[in-house]
Design a protein around this motif. Structure first.
Motif, mmCIF file in Angstrom:
data_model
loop_
_atom_site.group_PDB
_atom_site.id
_atom_site.type_symbol
_atom_site.label_atom_id
_atom_site.label_comp_id
_atom_site.label_asym_id
_atom_site.label_seq_id
_atom_site.Cartn_x
_atom_site.Cartn_y
_atom_site.Cartn_z
ATOM 1 N N LEU A 49 -9.107 -0.491 5.628
ATOM 2 C CA LEU A 49 -9.301 0.705 4.818
ATOM 3 C C LEU A 49 -8.709 1.929 5.529
ATOM 4 N N ASP A 50 -8.810 1.932 6.856
ATOM 5 C CA ASP A 50 -8.111 2.989 7.610
ATOM 6 C C ASP A 50 -6.642 3.039 7.192
ATOM 7 N N HIS A 51 -6.018 1.885 7.205
ATOM 8 C CA HIS A 51 -4.580 1.823 6.880
ATOM 9 C C HIS A 51 -4.321 2.247 5.438
ATOM 10 N N ALA A 52 -5.156 1.781 4.552
ATOM 11 C CA ALA A 52 -4.947 2.115 3.140
ATOM 12 C C ALA A 52 -5.057 3.614 2.928
ATOM 13 N N ILE A 53 -6.100 4.197 3.511
ATOM 14 C CA ILE A 53 -6.265 5.645 3.336
ATOM 15 C C ILE A 53 -5.082 6.396 3.938
ATOM 16 N N GLU A 54 -4.611 5.901 5.068
ATOM 17 C CA GLU A 54 -3.423 6.536 5.667
ATOM 18 C C GLU A 54 -2.227 6.460 4.732
ATOM 19 N N ALA A 55 -2.114 5.326 4.051
ATOM 20 C CA ALA A 55 -0.972 5.185 3.135
ATOM 21 C C ALA A 55 -1.050 6.217 2.015
ATOM 22 N N TYR A 56 -2.226 6.361 1.421
ATOM 23 C CA TYR A 56 -2.376 7.370 0.370
ATOM 24 C C TYR A 56 -2.130 8.770 0.940
ATOM 25 N N TRP A 84 0.798 -1.220 0.000
ATOM 26 C CA TRP A 84 0.000 0.000 0.000
ATOM 27 C C TRP A 84 0.834 1.274 0.000
ATOM 28 N N THR A 85 1.778 1.326 0.880
ATOM 29 C CA THR A 85 2.613 2.531 0.944
ATOM 30 C C THR A 85 3.457 2.669 -0.313
ATOM 31 N N ARG A 86 4.004 1.559 -0.749
ATOM 32 C CA ARG A 86 4.840 1.593 -1.955
ATOM 33 C C ARG A 86 4.052 2.101 -3.151
ATOM 34 N N TYR A 87 2.856 1.533 -3.338
ATOM 35 C CA TYR A 87 2.021 1.967 -4.471
ATOM 36 C C TYR A 87 1.703 3.462 -4.379
ATOM 37 N N ALA A 88 1.323 3.904 -3.181
ATOM 38 C CA ALA A 88 0.948 5.315 -3.029
ATOM 39 C C ALA A 88 2.118 6.217 -3.398
ATOM 40 N N GLU A 89 3.291 5.834 -2.958
ATOM 41 C CA GLU A 89 4.452 6.679 -3.276
ATOM 42 C C GLU A 89 4.786 6.628 -4.764
ATOM 43 N N GLN A 90 4.648 5.447 -5.343
ATOM 44 C CA GLN A 90 4.873 5.344 -6.791
ATOM 45 C C GLN A 90 3.884 6.219 -7.555
ATOM 46 N N GLN A 91 2.658 6.180 -7.123
ATOM 47 C CA GLN A 91 1.629 6.996 -7.788
ATOM 48 C C GLN A 91 1.994 8.475 -7.720
ATOM 49 N N ARG A 92 2.355 8.892 -6.517
ATOM 50 C CA ARG A 92 2.672 10.308 -6.361
ATOM 51 C C ARG A 92 3.883 10.685 -7.197
ATOM 52 N N SER A 93 4.853 9.820 -7.212
ATOM 53 C CA SER A 93 6.076 10.168 -7.944
ATOM 54 C C SER A 93 5.861 10.079 -9.454
ATOM 55 N N ALA A 94 4.802 9.397 -9.868
ATOM 56 C CA ALA A 94 4.481 9.377 -11.301
ATOM 57 C C ALA A 94 3.679 10.603 -11.708
ATOM 58 N N GLY A 95 3.402 11.455 -10.742
ATOM 59 C CA GLY A 95 2.679 12.682 -11.086
ATOM 60 C C GLY A 95 1.181 12.599 -10.839
ATOM 61 N N LEU A 96 0.743 11.563 -10.150
ATOM 62 C CA LEU A 96 -0.685 11.439 -9.868
ATOM 63 C C LEU A 96 -1.016 12.181 -8.569
ATOM 64 N N HIS A 97 -2.214 12.756 -8.543
ATOM 65 C CA HIS A 97 -2.659 13.494 -7.360
ATOM 66 C C HIS A 97 -3.831 12.850 -6.648
ATOM 67 N N PHE A 98 -4.552 12.025 -7.352
ATOM 68 C CA PHE A 98 -5.798 11.473 -6.808
ATOM 69 C C PHE A 98 -5.786 9.954 -6.865
ATOM 70 N N VAL A 99 -6.574 9.381 -5.995
ATOM 71 C CA VAL A 99 -6.784 7.940 -6.073
ATOM 72 C C VAL A 99 -8.242 7.665 -5.727
ATOM 73 N N ARG A 100 -8.872 6.855 -6.559
ATOM 74 C CA ARG A 100 -10.262 6.463 -6.277
ATOM 75 C C ARG A 100 -10.264 5.035 -5.776
ATOM 76 N N ILE A 101 -10.992 4.785 -4.697
ATOM 77 C CA ILE A 101 -10.955 3.460 -4.079
ATOM 78 C C ILE A 101 -12.327 3.015 -3.566
ATOM 79 N N ALA A 102 -12.403 1.717 -3.370
ATOM 80 C CA ALA A 102 -13.425 1.079 -2.523
ATOM 81 C C ALA A 102 -14.801 0.869 -3.151
ATOM 82 N N GLU A 103 -14.957 1.054 -4.449
ATOM 83 C CA GLU A 103 -16.312 0.904 -4.986
ATOM 84 C C GLU A 103 -16.800 -0.546 -4.973
#
Ligand SMILES: [Zn+2]
Ligand SMILES: [Zn+2]
Ligand SMILES: [Zn+2]
Lengths: 667, 667, 667
Positions: free
Chosen positions: C65-72, C28-47
């Protein structure tokens, strides 16, 4: 019809289908007068009016229909009334949902369009009698009312058969009547084949949803059962109408190429048959396999002349000689009616083009030449509501006159005198054969109608008039009898044919003729079973050809290529006139002649034409080789020459404009 | 089989399928003698005879079958009897409607044809055992009876799976056995994906009627469950037969390209596999995507040699090495049988042409060359009743000899000696991979069988003999192993393949190999998962090509165009031998070689041939480049050269007439 | 979003859809950081996370989900949360099977994929509110959470309407609300037509399984009813979110060409509309009739620019001017989002090719130019399980970066500033017209979307920017208004259009405009009913053309051939600018101009272009004739020039590489 008319020599009369319940009352008189002044004599009404005539159970509202009939009457129009049963109203269906029919997927077919009833439903039968009686009591002796149409378009939308409910429940008893003991049914159906033998009639259900293909005998008997239900249903109405509406004719408006019931059985008791002629929808929607894109394009705005003519000839012959009232008496013609005649675009085919200029007039003339005494256009004014908003009428939505009405108005009806169609050729037709034929086509596209159309089209291209008659009819007075697809053969039928041929009639039969016993099995002694002696052959092989395969055939008329189907014969008395070359049938007989009888095993329109041309000539029937799109039809001592092409055509010494006709005062 | 035969070197023997219950008793002896004099040794009977043997619950009528068997016995024929369960009679179904299966639309599949039962039905299981026991007690030790066929054509007409009723009810318990706790199922199926997680096994139903596409893991496990039901169902019969009919073989007649169950699982416990070979129907009806109109036309009267051969090779290998009785003993061959062999037109494809002259003989020779020890023609006499009236037999309806019988009679059976097929190439096959492959084709037409046929056809065009073996089989003795579509990969399977390749076997795998875990998911570490080391690649991209798109590929064998599918690889040890040019895959590896292992990512028949040709040569397998329509197959030290074209063909120094074969006395 | 970003001029921002529940927590943390470093600002989750958040009834598991949101949050990403209702879990469905919807065949749609619920189900409504409240309470004020997506893709997989169960049960009451008394309903529907009149509202059922075609008014009202159910369903969620999650935006991700509900009604109450943009699947799967194989091939790897742009323009305009929070405040852009943007192959079309190199960047740029403020790629990592294993993400299965991510990473987001689309042309859109249009196409392929696409494509080929607005919108500020297929016309609508045209707006309308009254009937006084004065014409004929038929038209812009459809007009004030030649319409007006109003009766893309080009020029709208595959779009004072071809293109003075774009700093 004015008195003058009544005195004049009888000729084609016109009418329209009108729906006073669809328009404000202030239109009724105006429309009736417009109709009369456009040259129309008849109006058909009320086939979908139940919910207006009986808005609640048992409460009738006759007033509006009284007024409407008076309006037509006042304008001098004759009224054809309908029994109301094509559209049971919501209150009846919601009170008795068991009236609803079942489809071939085993699902209930819902209220919300039309024809939503099971012919076998006891509840519906009771309502059918009740409401028919009410109508007959109210209007049966009204001076404007000249006749009745039962229900509307039996079988339309695959409604000939309900595959559950009351029809299913009645099937065992129908079988018991036919077979008495279940062993005879098992024998007739060949149920031993896949261990399908029944121990009691009650175990037998409609032929749907089986794991793999159905026993064709099972299908055949269910078709017979359902056909008899329709006949019974109508008979109940006819009996009431005969008693309560004396002196009026009774007819039914049958459908294009409808195949779901035995029309001969259902037509029994009617004065004459009517049908609903939609040439353009017919070509796009009902054309049998074989009408390719080129044909559909060429005739997109006229319909195909032979498809239309075939239906005319079927329905002219269907109930002819019945108890028609004749033009004398109540002003009713004796003959076949076109109860609904397309007069603009329809709305139910994938594509619904406008008719060509001249098409409405040509259709009318052709109808006359094929025996129609009345052509009634559908419909007076285009509907502004519900399912048929895109369908045309003689008036547009805005009540202006549409193109068709201009053509109708311009017709000289007196050029179309009453009289006989002088057919010396009979084409044999049989719904049981149809059902069997199409159950096991063996080659995709090898259908009953495709065969009939091929033979019929060949005859028309040779300028020959044709009666379509039942395969068991007395054909001894014809010069030539053609049996394109009579695949069901009883010993009695074989004997009748044999006597006719021995009496001098020439017979031409197509592939699979007499392939089946009346129960649906084939002959253990080989085909064509009891016809073997007459035809002088035994069936040797049959070959089912994918569209990319052909089979060469040649003989005195030239070399041809069979498509879709090729069967060959062992000669037992007959002589091969055409022979296969190459392939598994190399050297086998493709066409065999045995005295007056000829059998054609190969499917090839050109071969058909060659063989038929020879046989007709041999029988002294005049043959006229017609170019594509030109047709001739004879009636009452006149000949109608028709140009169905969009080009000017010169044929013999006549020049015809695109989509036009000429009436020659000699046959 | 005469004593002389028994003494002679074993060779191909012939038989037919006969239905004494379909004809009068006076035919039985005559037919049996005709069969024997035509060179037939075997007759298979009674698979659809339940309603005649037990016309009412519990009342058996053995007399007629006693007589029929005596008639065959008297003529020296060996009898193969069937268990009766393919067609439960009406009395059973009406008493126990819960026996009926459900289709993929959730509808009950009705009585009236065949195979109308649910394999899981406890009631039906009981009847299956009861009636099998009754048959075995009556005939299990009859001297004429040499073997048994269980039921008939499992899976035919999509009957492998019932989607309701007993099969559905048994699914939760099957899942509990497999997964113990529902969390493991949720994990294996990836049910978290769309919130599809179950709380208990009882919540799980068959995979039908979902709003949108199904979870492929759900489908996969339902397929496994239903496959095991068929295996259980048959096992119960086999156990009874083993006990009550000692010394007889037990087989089942499997179907062309049947995919509904795991044939390896169901074949377990049989002595050998049989199959039903209908080459023309196969081409029109069962051919995998890719057989275009040109192919269907070219082979319309012979069938496609490779499609037929593939089925032979599947079924030869399916239960080989089982407990066959051998030619010695009861005169039973050890090998694969063609239990039903087309010998004239069939009736169930859209088009059903006549076979070419010579085709029946060619099919028989090919069957031998691919391992058949017996070829049994379907059927002795054409049926005159019910669903198969249009199907041919060795006798026509009228009992004259049809074309096929003349070819059978003319065969010299001694030219087809028993012996081995010397295949050095194995093609790997796996029904679980098939189910997964076809659940998510990703490109229309990208099916398991289309892939298998492409690789198999390439091998046959190179003149190579092939065994089809299970993906988990020991393949260490083969020179080359080809895995066209083994998309399901377990670590154990990967290890087995790796050991084989390390042992010197050359492996060629196709696209999507090892794409999936055994549960249906893909590898989180990328594809081909545990095969990555062996192949030395990781999957990079996969491209799904509409028919109007192609992708260029080139390499040492030339330049090709991929169609339908193109996948590319990241090289991790392997070397790219073919590379994509242009498009999104430009420069990527299309074919990669890693020691003995080669992976082909592009779908192109010509590329396949080029790569396989190289690999085969490298493995020392002789390659013979064969022209279109010419095929060679080897058995027992002989080579069968086949001309499947309708032209005379000269190949090497042999000239073959159209549709003919030659047996060369050297391999 | 860094603080720097917040200060920078607002521009397009990017995001992705991620599924923490599908991968181990260590990602989770790794993905979030990769996303941010790729220039992404948003993430949609949980549908689709319901079964993980509430594994058993009433037992919530928030921890993960608490943890995931914290990671983002920790990585600086803004989170868009979803209400969970697109996928009710098994425990809910098995406890309340009445939640399941019914299909058009009357069958229950089963659990096992998604969207398996009936919007009207009272039980489901209760659970929807409950679980939405739970989510809102838990995360509604979380600092990372900037907004909400309701449910997911309403209507996808034909789920707008349930044809049984709760939706069916609620229909009578909905009708009673609309019509008060059943007589008014009978009148509005034209139920007299086939005796379809109802006596009470309770008799009325969903429009399915009727014997033949449905009453279009019945269909229309069921569509309205179901649309209102979706709106109600969502409104309940929105009310809860507004209260419990103040300051967050609420949107919904609408679907490509989704037609099952009135988007204007459902969008009401949202802050802005989002949509899910899958250009390649759109072309293969959703393209309206008319996109032939050549078009599908040419744009196979890019999608068709106009189809994509049309959807952008629909959704940009759908809820514009809503209560968006603005870029200030919580960092939320005001505008339309692409909530799911294809970034590699999809898995749900018949063919699923890889995008061309450059396509992901081009799609992103185009989205911006058509008004998107955020583009969020679907999905971060390709799924390794269940239904979408073959679908791509920005990461591959093996977590390597896929091709799309490289393109995303390389984008300079600052070249895409926020701002307006300067459209001076409005295209009118109306879901009720759509429903009516497609109920009775009259010519196969004559659909609402086909008409809209034809007109829209003509406009785009002329280089014109377009707003898509509701047919009842105030259009007085536009220069030109185009109404391709507004077939439903109320007097109020007619008046509004008339005022606009009188005010100087130029109107161009297509065939069948104003053909229908709001209830579905046509005008008894003729078409175009209350628009007749404005257009100065009356409808004369309409012709439905099979693909092999055309109709010649000519006028000042040249000679053209109408396909599929040709209607003609009686001039009542207007002047014919184009006239038909030949055939039934010979000499009739095909295009008529009446002051500022022009009606086009013939379907011909070239004719459209000619007429529109003239009208646009007359209105002072700049026209740029663009070559095939080149498009321009303007926003915020810049012009995006796009090359959608796979060739290098020079246009004016710009040279564009294959599949690329250029941002010109002037409009
Ligand atoms: Zn007159
Ligand atoms: Zn022998
Ligand atoms: Zn930024």
């Amino acid at each position: 019809m004015t008195d003058a008319d009544a005195a004049a020599p009888p000729h084609l009369l016109l009418g329209s289908c009108d729906y006073p319940e669809h328009v404000p009352q202030d239109r009724w008189t105006r429309y009736a007068e417009q109709q009369r002044s456009a040259g129309l004599h008849f109006v058909r009404i009320a086939e979908f009016a139940w919910s207006r005539l009986e808005p609640e159970p048992g409460r009738y509202d006759w007033a509006w229909l009284d007024h409407a009939i008076e309006a037509y009457h006042g304008a001098g129009l004759k009224v054809v009334l309908c029994t109301l049963t094509a559209t049971p109203p919501a209150w009846l269906i919601r009170a008795h949902p068991e009236v609803l029919p079942y489809d071939e997927q085993g699902r209930v077919r819902e209220f919300g369009s039309r024809r939503h009833y099971d012919f076998a439903s006891p509840v519906y039968r009771e309502h059918s009698r009740r409401v028919t009686l009410a109508m007959a009591l109210r209007y049966g002796r009204h001076p404007a009312v000249v006749g009745w149409q039962t229900d509307n378009e039996f079988g339309c939308h695959a409604t000939s058969r309900s595959y559950g409910g009351a029809s299913a429940a009645a099937f065992p008893e129908w079988l018991r009547q036919r077979y008495t003991v279940v062993e005879r049914l098992n024998e007739a159906w060949g149920n031993v084949f896949w261990s399908m033998e029944y121990v009691s009639f009650d175990q037998i259900r409609p032929p749907i949803l089986t794991v793999t293909e159905l026993n064709p005998s099972h299908v055949l008997d269910y078709a017979r059962h359902c056909s008899s239900l329709i006949a019974d249903f109508q008979r109940e109405q006819v009996e009431i109408l005969r008693e309560m509406s004396p002196g009026r004719f009774i007819t039914h408006n049958f459908m294009i190429f409808e195949s779901g019931f035995d029309h001969y059985e259902v037509a029994r008791g009617l004065d004459f048959a009517s049908w609903d002629n939609y040439p353009l929808g017919m070509l796009e929607h009902f054309a049998p396999p074989g009408a390719g894109d080129d044909v559909k394009t060429r005739y997109a705005r006229t319909g195909h002349p032979d498809l239309i003519a075939l239906n005319h000839d079927i329905y002219r012959s269907l109930a002819s000689g019945g108890a028609g009232l004749g033009r004398e008496g109540r002003g009713t013609p004796p003959g076949m009616w076109v109860m609904e005649q397309q007069c603009g675009q329809v709305n139910w085919a994938p594509y619904n083009p406008l008719p060509a200029d001249g098409a409405v007039a040509l259709w009318t003339a052709q109808a006359w030449a094929h025996g129609a005494d009345v052509v009634s256009y559908f419909r007076w004014r285009a509907a502004t509501m519900a399912q048929e908003v895109m369908h045309s009428g003689l008036l547009r939505h805005d009540e202006t006159e549409d193109r068709g009405l201009a053509e109708v108005r311009a017709l000289d009806q007196s050029q179309f005198p009453a009289g006989d169609v002088p057919a010396r050729v009979a084409l044999l037709h049989d719904y049981e054969s149809l059902w069997l034929y199409d159950q096991q086509p063996h080659a995709a596209g090898m259908t009953y109608w495709a065969q009939v159309v091929a033979y019929y089209g060949a005859l028309r291209s040779l300028g020959v008039d044709v009666d379509i008659v039942h395969a068991d009819a007395d054909v001894s007075a014809y010069a030539v009898v053609v049996a394109p697809a009579i695949t069901l053969m009883s010993p009695e039928r074989a004997e009748r044919w044999t006597r006719a041929v021995q009496g001098g009639v020439k017979l031409v039969s197509g592939p699979r003729t007499a392939f089946r016993m009346p129960g649906g099995q084939t002959w253990a002694a080989g085909q064509p079973g009891p016809l073997s002696d007459l035809l002088g052959v035994k069936l040797l092989q049959f070959d089912s050809l994918r569209p990319t395969l052909t089979q060469d055939v040649s003989g005195p008329g030239g070399a041809f290529q069979a498509q879709t189907w090729a069967e060959s014969y062992r000669l037992e008395g007959a002589q091969a006139t055409y022979t296969y070359a190459g392939g598994p049938l190399d050297g086998h007989a493709a066409v065999a002649a045995h005295g007056n009888a000829t059998v054609i095993g190969a499917h090839s329109p050109d071969l058909l034409r060659a063989v038929l041309s020879d046989v007709l000539a041999g029988a002294g029937v005049e043959v006229t080789h017609l170019p594509e799109g030109v047709r001739i039809s004879r009636r009452a001592g006149r000949t109608l020459v028709q140009n169905w092409t969009t080009e000017r055509v010169t044929w013999q010494d006549h020049t015809l404009e695109p989509v036009s006709f000429e009436v020659l005062a000699h046959a």
